[in-house]
Design a protein around this motif. Structure first.
Motif, PDB file in Angstrom:
ATOM      1  N   MET A 159       3.314  -6.466  -7.149  1.00  0.00           N
ATOM      2  CA  MET A 159       4.457  -7.388  -6.863  1.00  0.00           C
ATOM      3  C   MET A 159       5.899  -7.105  -7.051  1.00  0.00           C
ATOM      4  SD  MET A 159       3.489 -10.935  -6.318  1.00  0.00           S
ATOM      5  CE  MET A 159       4.541 -12.036  -6.309  1.00  0.00           C
ATOM      6  N   ALA A 160       6.162  -6.889  -7.830  1.00  0.00           N
ATOM      7  CA  ALA A 160       7.883  -6.132  -8.326  1.00  0.00           C
ATOM      8  C   ALA A 160       8.609  -5.683  -7.214  1.00  0.00           C
ATOM      9  CB  ALA A 160       7.577  -6.491 -10.082  1.00  0.00           C
ATOM     10  N   HIS A 161       7.417  -5.073  -6.886  1.00  0.00           N
ATOM     11  CA  HIS A 161       8.330  -3.976  -5.224  1.00  0.00           C
ATOM     12  C   HIS A 161       8.005  -5.197  -4.845  1.00  0.00           C
ATOM     13  CE1 HIS A 161       8.836  -1.308  -2.794  1.00  0.00           C
ATOM     14  NE2 HIS A 161       7.652  -1.347  -2.158  1.00  0.00           N
ATOM     15  N   LEU A 162       7.315  -6.149  -4.218  1.00  0.00           N
ATOM     16  CA  LEU A 162       7.401  -6.983  -3.009  1.00  0.00           C
ATOM     17  C   LEU A 162       8.337  -8.311  -2.984  1.00  0.00           C
ATOM     18  CD1 LEU A 162       3.968  -7.615  -2.416  1.00  0.00           C
ATOM     19  CD2 LEU A 162       5.303  -6.140  -1.268  1.00  0.00           C
ATOM     20  N   MET A 163       8.702  -8.468  -4.594  1.00  0.00           N
ATOM     21  CA  MET A 163       9.572  -9.230  -5.021  1.00  0.00           C
ATOM     22  C   MET A 163      11.025  -9.117  -5.011  1.00  0.00           C
ATOM     23  SD  MET A 163       7.468 -11.630  -7.474  1.00  0.00           S
ATOM     24  CE  MET A 163       8.998 -12.368  -8.127  1.00  0.00           C
ATOM     25  N   GLY A 164      11.326  -7.750  -5.666  1.00  0.00           N
ATOM     26  CA  GLY A 164      12.518  -6.905  -5.100  1.00  0.00           C
ATOM     27  C   GLY A 164      12.969  -7.143  -6.703  1.00  0.00           C
ATOM     28  N   VAL A 165      12.046  -6.989  -7.817  1.00  0.00           N
ATOM     29  CA  VAL A 165      12.751  -7.448  -9.389  1.00  0.00           C
ATOM     30  C   VAL A 165      11.902  -6.008  -9.749  1.00  0.00           C
ATOM     31  CG1 VAL A 165      12.259  -9.675  -9.680  1.00  0.00           C
ATOM     32  CG2 VAL A 165      10.639  -9.144 -10.074  1.00  0.00           C
TER      33      VAL A 165
ATOM     34  N   SER B 126       0.692  -0.874  -0.184  1.00  0.00           N
ATOM     35  CA  SER B 126       0.392   0.039  -0.241  1.00  0.00           C
ATOM     36  C   SER B 126       1.118   1.139   0.160  1.00  0.00           C
ATOM     37  CB  SER B 126      -1.030   0.239   1.138  1.00  0.00           C
ATOM     38  OG  SER B 126      -1.380  -1.094   1.047  1.00  0.00           O
ATOM     39  N   ALA B 127       1.905   0.582   0.833  1.00  0.00           N
ATOM     40  CA  ALA B 127       3.000   2.291   0.809  1.00  0.00           C
ATOM     41  C   ALA B 127       3.323   2.603  -0.094  1.00  0.00           C
ATOM     42  CB  ALA B 127       4.013   2.522   1.764  1.00  0.00           C
ATOM     43  N   TYR B 128       3.912   1.505  -1.260  1.00  0.00           N
ATOM     44  CA  TYR B 128       4.708   1.660  -2.048  1.00  0.00           C
ATOM     45  C   TYR B 128       3.567   2.429  -3.171  1.00  0.00           C
ATOM     46  CZ  TYR B 128       6.995   0.548  -7.254  1.00  0.00           C
ATOM     47  OH  TYR B 128       7.479   0.675  -8.456  1.00  0.00           O
ATOM     48  N   ALA B 129       2.033   1.611  -3.676  1.00  0.00           N
ATOM     49  CA  ALA B 129       1.435   2.593  -4.769  1.00  0.00           C
ATOM     50  C   ALA B 129       0.908   3.945  -4.261  1.00  0.00           C
ATOM     51  CB  ALA B 129      -0.154   1.251  -4.093  1.00  0.00           C
ATOM     52  N   ARG B 130       1.052   4.357  -3.145  1.00  0.00           N
ATOM     53  CA  ARG B 130       0.409   5.915  -2.879  1.00  0.00           C
ATOM     54  C   ARG B 130       1.790   5.746  -3.128  1.00  0.00           C
ATOM     55  NH1 ARG B 130      -1.474   3.965   2.361  1.00  0.00           N
ATOM     56  NH2 ARG B 130      -3.995   4.752   2.048  1.00  0.00           N
ATOM     57  N   ALA B 131       2.872   5.852  -3.054  1.00  0.00           N
ATOM     58  CA  ALA B 131       4.069   6.577  -3.487  1.00  0.00           C
ATOM     59  C   ALA B 131       3.838   6.334  -4.663  1.00  0.00           C
ATOM     60  CB  ALA B 131       5.173   6.227  -2.823  1.00  0.00           C
ATOM     61  N   LEU B 132       3.516   5.716  -5.400  1.00  0.00           N
ATOM     62  CA  LEU B 132       3.387   5.772  -7.257  1.00  0.00           C
ATOM     63  C   LEU B 132       2.676   6.647  -7.108  1.00  0.00           C
ATOM     64  CD1 LEU B 132       3.622   1.969  -8.714  1.00  0.00           C
ATOM     65  CD2 LEU B 132       4.797   3.031  -8.640  1.00  0.00           C
ATOM     66  N   ALA B 133       1.970   6.886  -6.870  1.00  0.00           N
ATOM     67  CA  ALA B 133       0.274   7.396  -7.415  1.00  0.00           C
ATOM     68  C   ALA B 133       0.933   9.360  -7.175  1.00  0.00           C
ATOM     69  CB  ALA B 133      -0.930   7.460  -6.424  1.00  0.00           C
ATOM     70  N   MET B 134       1.631   9.648  -5.987  1.00  0.00           N
ATOM     71  CA  MET B 134       1.705  10.846  -5.298  1.00  0.00           C
ATOM     72  C   MET B 134       3.253  10.937  -6.210  1.00  0.00           C
ATOM     73  SD  MET B 134       1.412  11.435  -1.294  1.00  0.00           S
ATOM     74  CE  MET B 134       3.096  11.041  -1.018  1.00  0.00           C
ATOM     75  N   ASP B 135       4.486  10.414  -5.989  1.00  0.00           N
ATOM     76  CA  ASP B 135       5.644  10.549  -7.264  1.00  0.00           C
ATOM     77  C   ASP B 135       5.080  10.564  -8.445  1.00  0.00           C
ATOM     78  OD1 ASP B 135       6.310  10.688  -4.477  1.00  0.00           O
ATOM     79  OD2 ASP B 135       7.425   9.051  -5.273  1.00  0.00           O
ATOM     80  N   ALA B 136       4.965   9.792  -8.952  1.00  0.00           N
ATOM     81  CA  ALA B 136       4.431   9.529 -11.023  1.00  0.00           C
ATOM     82  C   ALA B 136       3.815   8.438 -10.679  1.00  0.00           C
ATOM     83  CB  ALA B 136       5.986   9.630 -11.063  1.00  0.00           C
ATOM     84  N   LEU B 137       3.536   8.166 -11.144  1.00  0.00           N
ATOM     85  CA  LEU B 137       2.215   7.391 -12.138  1.00  0.00           C
ATOM     86  C   LEU B 137       2.918   6.466 -12.703  1.00  0.00           C
ATOM     87  CD1 LEU B 137      -1.649   8.173 -11.701  1.00  0.00           C
ATOM     88  CD2 LEU B 137      -0.429   5.772 -10.974  1.00  0.00           C
TER      89      LEU B 137
ATOM     90  N   ALA C 264       0.041  -8.464  -2.630  1.00  0.00           N
ATOM     91  CA  ALA C 264       0.319  -8.697  -1.348  1.00  0.00           C
ATOM     92  C   ALA C 264       0.085  -9.866  -0.675  1.00  0.00           C
ATOM     93  CB  ALA C 264      -0.662  -7.894  -0.183  1.00  0.00           C
ATOM     94  N   LEU C 265      -1.322 -10.742  -1.272  1.00  0.00           N
ATOM     95  CA  LEU C 265      -1.636 -12.075  -0.978  1.00  0.00           C
ATOM     96  C   LEU C 265      -1.016 -12.878  -1.823  1.00  0.00           C
ATOM     97  CD1 LEU C 265      -3.409 -13.946   0.320  1.00  0.00           C
ATOM     98  CD2 LEU C 265      -5.443 -13.646  -1.393  1.00  0.00           C
ATOM     99  N   THR C 266      -0.483 -13.022  -2.900  1.00  0.00           N
ATOM    100  CA  THR C 266       0.230 -13.808  -3.860  1.00  0.00           C
ATOM    101  C   THR C 266       1.769 -13.800  -3.086  1.00  0.00           C
ATOM    102  OG1 THR C 266      -0.681 -12.847  -5.726  1.00  0.00           O
ATOM    103  CG2 THR C 266       0.989 -14.121  -6.266  1.00  0.00           C
ATOM    104  N   HIS C 267       2.403 -12.872  -2.459  1.00  0.00           N
ATOM    105  CA  HIS C 267       3.570 -12.579  -2.807  1.00  0.00           C
ATOM    106  C   HIS C 267       3.745 -13.471  -1.154  1.00  0.00           C
ATOM    107  CE1 HIS C 267       7.398 -11.727  -2.096  1.00  0.00           C
ATOM    108  NE2 HIS C 267       7.631 -10.556  -0.806  1.00  0.00           N
ATOM    109  N   THR C 268       2.773 -13.211  -0.027  1.00  0.00           N
ATOM    110  CA  THR C 268       2.724 -13.790   1.014  1.00  0.00           C
ATOM    111  C   THR C 268       2.609 -15.771   1.045  1.00  0.00           C
ATOM    112  OG1 THR C 268       1.600 -12.200   2.119  1.00  0.00           O
ATOM    113  CG2 THR C 268       1.232 -14.046   2.996  1.00  0.00           C
ATOM    114  N   LEU C 269       1.159 -16.112  -0.046  1.00  0.00           N
ATOM    115  CA  LEU C 269       1.562 -17.425  -0.273  1.00  0.00           C
ATOM    116  C   LEU C 269       2.630 -17.915  -1.455  1.00  0.00           C
ATOM    117  CD1 LEU C 269      -2.286 -17.207  -1.411  1.00  0.00           C
ATOM    118  CD2 LEU C 269      -1.607 -18.451   0.416  1.00  0.00           C
ATOM    119  N   ALA C 270       3.294 -17.240  -2.026  1.00  0.00           N
ATOM    120  CA  ALA C 270       4.703 -17.957  -2.332  1.00  0.00           C
ATOM    121  C   ALA C 270       5.643 -17.894  -1.506  1.00  0.00           C
ATOM    122  CB  ALA C 270       5.044 -16.455  -3.707  1.00  0.00           C
TER     123      ALA C 270
END
Ligand SMILES: O=P(O)(O)OC[C@H]1O[C@](O)(CO)[C@@H](O)[C@@H]1O
Length: 423
Positions: free
Chosen positions: A394-400, A32-43, A241-247
């Motif tokens: 998802m890429a952000h959570l995975m670090g790719v 969520s923090a990443y999505a908010r930052a994306l929207a604020m800085d630069a979509l 978040a869910l896919t990453h948690t399950l992975a």
């Protein structure tokens, strides 16, 4: 738009059952923090550009030119230069035709090309070549073959039969289009192919087919507004978040996208590229599986139910109670279909989608359902944007890096080498 649910119980309870609530909450917070930052800085440009509609005039101008002059449109392009358009165009067949008939031979196939040459009328055919790089061998080869087929047969100026969407920089495709004197529309430099469906790339074919570009973009716009303002409630952020948690914690290595509507078959193919090419990196990634119901209940469901518990499944459902042909009660009973007597095909399919998910849930799987109320531009546009944002989060959570595809280049180099070595 669409709604999301996880069955009759809230997601939090399901996660509690398997001891993953805490891990999920942490991932959801980060996502969520990443999505908010994306929207604020630069979509990401694929979202920003969609909202600005800055290329609308260019899209409509080329689409009208094609519609005015031709009955058939062949879109040459592969991967992200075709799959998005195919997914968007799939709803056109349920409307009265107001545009051209679009053909999308996205894979280089000699038999398919021969079939097109045998069935299309050259005088009625326009060829739109799409390639971001302007160097993709399959697309260039198809273009040369189409020109060789058209040129000796057409009575019209050759340049009118062709148009191009490619980046505004030097490339073989751009040079070819310029030499022909044909219409060239820009492929945005800052949008990758698999994220380009809502740009000129997906929207020119859609407009030529008579669908509403504004509709697709409006649906998409609503999603990225929500992802920017209330990310923790959106399918994109919860899904990542869910896919990453399950992975991370449950050995999930595959993501299944199963759609209960034929028109969404192409959407699952588009999603396959988006997910695989964006996230399969550095030894990481989850493999996308594409399925359509009910047909794949009779081909893949055995594995989904009884095979390894290594998948996170998303079902897309278009409730269709009362839709489609209704089965005559007597004929149904006489033929062993008592339970379908007097029911419509839509009743049956909607119940099948529910039954399949319940069977999976009964085996302890967490299943996500996305429900759209119609196969229209707004809903499909919303799904496009939601899955693109989900992939980026998802890429952000995975670090790719979601936006590159370095490994694919290796096979391109080898193909060139093998062709050069042919006797
Ligand atoms: O649009 P282009 O440059 O022809 O590329 C087509 C496809 O090929 C790839 O570069 C992979 O080889 C994809 O990322 C892309 O969607």
């Amino acid at each position: 738009m669409f709604t999301m649910d996880f069955g009759s119980r809230p997601l939090d309870d399901l996660l509690d059952d398997v001891g993953l609530k805490h891990a999920f909450d942490k991932n959801l917070e980060k996502a969520s923090a990443y999505a908010r930052a994306l929207a604020m800085d630069a979509l990401p440009p694929f979202a920003r550009r969609t909202g600005e509609d800055q290329d609308h005039a260019a899209i409509e101008a080329l689409a009208h030119e094609i519609q005015r002059g031709f009955k058939e449109l062949v879109v040459l392009g592969t991967g992200g230069s075709s799959l998005g358009a195919q997914a968007a165009l799939a709803i056109a067949r349920y409307r009265p035709s107001t545009g051209v008939t679009v053909h999308t031979p996205d894979s280089l196939c000699p038999f398919e090309m021969d079939r097109l040459f045998a069935t299309l009328d050259p005088n009625e055919t326009h060829v739109l070549s799409i390639s971001k790089s302007g160097t993709t061998a399959e697309t260039l080869a198809q273009l040369l073959a189409f020109r060789a087929w058209l040129e000796p047969q057409t009575k019209r100026p050759l340049k009118d039969h062709f148009s191009f969407i490619t980046e505004p920089k030097p490339s073989a495709l751009r040079a070819y289009g310029e030499a022909l004197g044909s219409h060239i529309v820009e492929h945005p430099l800052d949008v990758g192919g698999r994220f380009s469906v809502l740009t000129t790339v997906g929207m020119v074919p859609v407009a030529a087919a008579g669908l509403s570009v504004k509709g697709f973009r409006h649906g998409a716009h609503e999603i990225y507004k929500a992802v920017g303002s209330v990310p923790e409630t959106t399918a994109a952020v919860i899904g990542a978040a869910l896919t990453h948690t399950l992975a991370e914690h449950r050995g999930v290595t595959q993501v299944l996208l199963m759609a209960y509507a034929d028109a969404l078959r192409a959407f699952t193919r588009w999603h396959g590229q988006l997910w695989a090419e964006s996230l399969g990196k550095d030894g990481k990634g989850t493999t996308p599986i594409r399925a359509v119901g009910p047909v794949d209940q009779h081909s893949q469901l055995q594995l989904f139910l009884d095979g390894p518990d290594d998948k996170f499944s998303t079902f897309i459902v278009v409730p269709s109670y009362g839709k489609g042909p209704r089965l005559d009660p007597k004929a149904a009973k006489d033929n062993g279909l008592d339970y379908m007597a007097g029911r419509t095909i839509g009743d049956t399919v909607t119940c099948q989608a529910r039954a399949t998910q319940d069977a999976l849930r009964a085996r302890g799987r967490i299943i996500r359902q996305l429900t759209i109320n119609a196969l229209d531009e707004e809903n499909i546009g919303a799904l496009f944007m939601s899955f693109m944002l989900e992939t980026v989060v998802m890429a952000h959570l995975m670090g790719v890096d979601a936006f590159d595809q370095p490994a694919v280049e290796e096979s391109k180099i080898l193909t060139r080498k093998y062709l050069a070595e042919l006797e």
